[in-house]
Scaffold this motif. Structure first.
Motif, PDB file in Angstrom:
ATOM      1  N   ILE A  95     -19.100  77.418   4.992  1.00  0.00           N
ATOM      2  CA  ILE A  95     -20.224  78.328   4.743  1.00  0.00           C
ATOM      3  C   ILE A  95     -21.012  77.882   3.515  1.00  0.00           C
ATOM      4  CG2 ILE A  95     -20.883  80.744   4.417  1.00  0.00           C
ATOM      5  CD1 ILE A  95     -17.926  81.397   5.375  1.00  0.00           C
ATOM      6  N   ASP A  96     -22.302  77.688   3.680  1.00  0.00           N
ATOM      7  CA  ASP A  96     -23.146  77.223   2.585  1.00  0.00           C
ATOM      8  C   ASP A  96     -24.463  78.008   2.563  1.00  0.00           C
ATOM      9  OD1 ASP A  96     -24.010  75.734   0.438  1.00  0.00           O
ATOM     10  OD2 ASP A  96     -24.211  73.837   1.538  1.00  0.00           O
ATOM     11  N   PHE A  97     -24.999  78.196   1.378  1.00  0.00           N
ATOM     12  CA  PHE A  97     -26.338  78.767   1.234  1.00  0.00           C
ATOM     13  C   PHE A  97     -27.339  77.623   1.140  1.00  0.00           C
ATOM     14  CE2 PHE A  97     -24.867  78.044  -3.085  1.00  0.00           C
ATOM     15  CZ  PHE A  97     -25.978  77.517  -3.726  1.00  0.00           C
ATOM     16  N   GLU A  98     -28.590  77.908   1.443  1.00  0.00           N
ATOM     17  CA  GLU A  98     -29.681  76.961   1.216  1.00  0.00           C
ATOM     18  C   GLU A  98     -30.883  77.744   0.704  1.00  0.00           C
ATOM     19  OE1 GLU A  98     -30.624  73.678   3.886  1.00  0.00           O
ATOM     20  OE2 GLU A  98     -28.936  74.276   5.148  1.00  0.00           O
TER      21      GLU A  98
ATOM     22  N   ASN B 176     -21.437  83.649  -7.479  1.00  0.00           N
ATOM     23  CA  ASN B 176     -20.374  84.336  -8.232  1.00  0.00           C
ATOM     24  C   ASN B 176     -20.639  84.333  -9.734  1.00  0.00           C
ATOM     25  OD1 ASN B 176     -18.963  84.817  -5.814  1.00  0.00           O
ATOM     26  ND2 ASN B 176     -17.931  82.836  -5.944  1.00  0.00           N
ATOM     27  N   GLY B 177     -21.905  84.566 -10.096  1.00  0.00           N
ATOM     28  CA  GLY B 177     -22.273  84.663 -11.494  1.00  0.00           C
ATOM     29  C   GLY B 177     -22.557  83.342 -12.181  1.00  0.00           C
ATOM     30  N   LYS B 178     -22.381  82.223 -11.489  1.00  0.00           N
ATOM     31  CA  LYS B 178     -22.612  80.904 -12.072  1.00  0.00           C
ATOM     32  C   LYS B 178     -23.872  80.297 -11.473  1.00  0.00           C
ATOM     33  CE  LYS B 178     -20.702  76.229 -12.386  1.00  0.00           C
ATOM     34  NZ  LYS B 178     -19.572  75.324 -11.995  1.00  0.00           N
ATOM     35  N   CYS B 179     -24.799  79.888 -12.329  1.00  0.00           N
ATOM     36  CA  CYS B 179     -26.030  79.257 -11.844  1.00  0.00           C
ATOM     37  C   CYS B 179     -25.711  77.871 -11.291  1.00  0.00           C
ATOM     38  CB  CYS B 179     -27.063  79.160 -12.965  1.00  0.00           C
ATOM     39  SG  CYS B 179     -28.639  78.477 -12.405  1.00  0.00           S
ATOM     40  N   ILE B 180     -25.964  77.690 -10.009  1.00  0.00           N
ATOM     41  CA  ILE B 180     -25.735  76.397  -9.364  1.00  0.00           C
ATOM     42  C   ILE B 180     -26.931  75.477  -9.580  1.00  0.00           C
ATOM     43  CG2 ILE B 180     -25.268  75.241  -7.162  1.00  0.00           C
ATOM     44  CD1 ILE B 180     -22.977  76.981  -8.188  1.00  0.00           C
ATOM     45  N   GLY B 181     -28.124  76.070  -9.679  1.00  0.00           N
ATOM     46  CA  GLY B 181     -29.298  75.244  -9.901  1.00  0.00           C
ATOM     47  C   GLY B 181     -30.566  76.045 -10.031  1.00  0.00           C
TER      48      GLY B 181
ATOM     49  N   GLY C  67     -37.190  73.731   3.662  1.00  0.00           N
ATOM     50  CA  GLY C  67     -35.942  73.008   3.524  1.00  0.00           C
ATOM     51  C   GLY C  67     -35.394  73.210   2.119  1.00  0.00           C
ATOM     52  N   THR C  68     -34.187  72.762   1.887  1.00  0.00           N
ATOM     53  CA  THR C  68     -33.507  72.967   0.601  1.00  0.00           C
ATOM     54  C   THR C  68     -34.312  72.391  -0.551  1.00  0.00           C
ATOM     55  OG1 THR C  68     -31.400  72.742   1.772  1.00  0.00           O
ATOM     56  CG2 THR C  68     -31.339  72.632  -0.620  1.00  0.00           C
TER      57      THR C  68
ATOM     58  N   SER D 292     -29.655  73.480  -4.848  1.00  0.00           N
ATOM     59  CA  SER D 292     -29.966  74.694  -4.090  1.00  0.00           C
ATOM     60  C   SER D 292     -29.044  74.888  -2.902  1.00  0.00           C
ATOM     61  CB  SER D 292     -31.426  74.649  -3.614  1.00  0.00           C
ATOM     62  OG  SER D 292     -32.309  74.658  -4.709  1.00  0.00           O
ATOM     63  N   CYS D 293     -27.965  74.141  -2.869  1.00  0.00           N
ATOM     64  CA  CYS D 293     -26.944  74.318  -1.846  1.00  0.00           C
ATOM     65  C   CYS D 293     -25.668  73.629  -2.316  1.00  0.00           C
ATOM     66  CB  CYS D 293     -27.398  73.752  -0.491  1.00  0.00           C
ATOM     67  SG  CYS D 293     -27.575  71.959  -0.454  1.00  0.00           S
ATOM     68  N   LEU D 294     -24.533  74.027  -1.743  1.00  0.00           N
ATOM     69  CA  LEU D 294     -23.256  73.432  -2.136  1.00  0.00           C
ATOM     70  C   LEU D 294     -23.074  72.036  -1.556  1.00  0.00           C
ATOM     71  CD1 LEU D 294     -20.910  76.543  -1.847  1.00  0.00           C
ATOM     72  CD2 LEU D 294     -21.850  75.502  -3.921  1.00  0.00           C
ATOM     73  N   ALA D 295     -23.731  71.762  -0.449  1.00  0.00           N
ATOM     74  CA  ALA D 295     -23.619  70.430   0.145  1.00  0.00           C
ATOM     75  C   ALA D 295     -24.104  69.371  -0.837  1.00  0.00           C
ATOM     76  CB  ALA D 295     -24.422  70.357   1.444  1.00  0.00           C
ATOM     77  N   GLU D 296     -25.189  69.672  -1.547  1.00  0.00           N
ATOM     78  CA  GLU D 296     -25.695  68.705  -2.523  1.00  0.00           C
ATOM     79  C   GLU D 296     -24.732  68.567  -3.696  1.00  0.00           C
ATOM     80  OE1 GLU D 296     -29.975  68.255  -3.337  1.00  0.00           O
ATOM     81  OE2 GLU D 296     -29.473  68.743  -5.418  1.00  0.00           O
ATOM     82  N   VAL D 297     -24.178  69.675  -4.148  1.00  0.00           N
ATOM     83  CA  VAL D 297     -23.185  69.627  -5.230  1.00  0.00           C
ATOM     84  C   VAL D 297     -22.020  68.718  -4.828  1.00  0.00           C
ATOM     85  CG1 VAL D 297     -21.505  70.981  -6.547  1.00  0.00           C
ATOM     86  CG2 VAL D 297     -23.792  71.919  -6.103  1.00  0.00           C
ATOM     87  N   ARG D 298     -21.562  68.876  -3.605  1.00  0.00           N
ATOM     88  CA  ARG D 298     -20.437  68.088  -3.106  1.00  0.00           C
ATOM     89  C   ARG D 298     -20.807  66.608  -2.970  1.00  0.00           C
ATOM     90  NH1 ARG D 298     -16.299  70.740  -0.306  1.00  0.00           N
ATOM     91  NH2 ARG D 298     -16.398  69.201   1.407  1.00  0.00           N
ATOM     92  N   CYS D 299     -22.035  66.330  -2.565  1.00  0.00           N
ATOM     93  CA  CYS D 299     -22.485  64.940  -2.454  1.00  0.00           C
ATOM     94  C   CYS D 299     -22.488  64.257  -3.823  1.00  0.00           C
ATOM     95  CB  CYS D 299     -23.882  64.891  -1.843  1.00  0.00           C
ATOM     96  SG  CYS D 299     -23.925  65.199  -0.073  1.00  0.00           S
ATOM     97  N   LEU D 300     -22.940  64.984  -4.838  1.00  0.00           N
ATOM     98  CA  LEU D 300     -22.935  64.426  -6.194  1.00  0.00           C
ATOM     99  C   LEU D 300     -21.511  64.127  -6.656  1.00  0.00           C
ATOM    100  CD1 LEU D 300     -25.624  66.761  -7.769  1.00  0.00           C
ATOM    101  CD2 LEU D 300     -25.844  64.294  -7.443  1.00  0.00           C
ATOM    102  N   GLU D 301     -20.577  64.989  -6.282  1.00  0.00           N
ATOM    103  CA  GLU D 301     -19.170  64.768  -6.638  1.00  0.00           C
ATOM    104  C   GLU D 301     -18.609  63.551  -5.918  1.00  0.00           C
ATOM    105  OE1 GLU D 301     -18.078  69.498  -7.476  1.00  0.00           O
ATOM    106  OE2 GLU D 301     -17.656  68.575  -5.533  1.00  0.00           O
TER     107      GLU D 301
END
Length: 328
Positions: free
Chosen positions: A137-140, A225-230, A264-265, A276-285
């Motif tokens: 499950i991911d937001f965009e 969950n209270g943490k700014c992702i971007g 788009g994102t 602006s989505c977790l998929a990008e966060v994961r790609c950076l990791e």
């Protein structure tokens, strides 16, 4: 002008005009009962709705209600057409890099776009109901526009004049279902559940100088969950502006009034302002560490998406949703 739809026990809701501060609203059944009716008849309804908006902001309308007290639906609860682009090619480039896949050169000149489900959109505070956490499950977080009737073959410059309303959305994706769907070479379906909308849509003039050349030049905040992702700026690194996206969508057929086009994102090159989505966060990791460590969303997670003006005031209201388990 700011408009919204509130729950009146019908599928299309009740159109209301909302004041600039998003605190008060008024019903306007004598002008338009629904958002779709308003956009269908925009030449007749726009000036009347604008007049109500001005009087509302001047405290000249007695029959108002507390906007926050109403159950707000998506501004247009269902639409005849919903198409989502991928205007931030830097985001696509990053995703491709994470899986060691080369980005086709055509992606920089020919927009990616898919047609999504528009039979139902959900409101800013509606729960995201998903059956299985393992679906990824991911937001965009995106910007979206709503058009009037767009003739087939409209060029990008003329397409900008067909943009009547602007908002932000959460285009939820089920990431672990996407690979199997794309392997069939027939596009998304199961991996794209209902899209969520901010409480209000606004006319372009409401955005002052921050809406220029078919782009919205303000940061889009995503908080999990209270943490700014971007908080990437939606006007930076947007390879295709909304005029180009609309022209692409209308190349071979007209678009009907009430068509929703997504950006788009939202992403900035190098993800310097976050994602602006977790998929990008994961790609950076993956690029940095060789593996992803951030999980996708779980039941109970809360995602908040918001855009503020230069004075720190919410423009569209906040998307504030909790992921919950859908049980048959």
């Amino acid at each position: 002008m700011k408009l919204a739809s509130i729950d009146n026990k019908t599928r299309d809701g009740q159109l209301v005009v909302v004041n600039k501060e998003l605190t008060k609203a008024v019903k306007v059944p004598e002008i338009a009962a629904t958002m779709q009716f308003a956009i269908d008849n925009w030449k007749e309804t726009e000036a009347k709705l604008q007049h109500v908006y001005e009087n509302l902001n001047a405290d000249k309308i007695p029959d108002t209600f507390d906007f926050s007290s109403a159950r707000v639906l998506a501004p247009i609860p269902r639409a005849y057409h919903w198409a989502d682009g991928s205007a931030y090619v830097t985001h696509v480039e990053l995703v491709r890099k994470a899986r060691n896949s080369e980005l086709p050169e055509s992606f920089w000149t020919d927009p990616l776009m898919y047609m999504g489900a528009s039979d139902a959109f959900i409101g800013a505070t509606d729960d995201i109901m998903i059956e299985n956490e393992e679906w990824g499950i991911d937001f965009e977080s995106e910007v979206a526009v709503i058009t009037d009737d767009v003739p087939a073959g409209t060029n990008p410059e003329d397409a900008l004049h067909h943009i009547k309303l602007i908002t932000i959305i959460n285009d939820v994706s089920l990431r672990n279902l996407i690979p199997n769907e794309l392997s069939k070479q027939f596009g998304f379906y199961q991996s794209k559940p209902w899209t969520s909308f901010a409480p209000v849509v606004v006319t372009p003039d409401e955005l002052d100088g921050d809406w220029t050349n078919g782009k919205l030049h303000l940061p889009l905040y995503s908080t999990l969950n209270g943490k700014c992702i971007g908080s990437p700026n939606a006007g930076i690194d947007m390879t295709f502006d909304f005029g180009q996206l609309i022209a692409h969508a209308s190349k071979t057929r007209s678009l009907m009034a009430g068509t929703v086009i997504g950006s788009g994102t939202v992403a900035n090159q190098g993800s310097l302002n976050g994602s602006s989505c977790l998929a990008e966060v994961r790609c950076l990791e993956i690029i940095k560490d060789g593996k992803a460590s951030t999980p996708f969303m779980r039941f109970g997670d809360r995602i908040e998406i918001e855009m503020k003006d230069r004075n720190g005031n919410s423009i569209f209201g906040k998307i504030n949703q909790v992921v919950k388990e859908y049980k048959k």
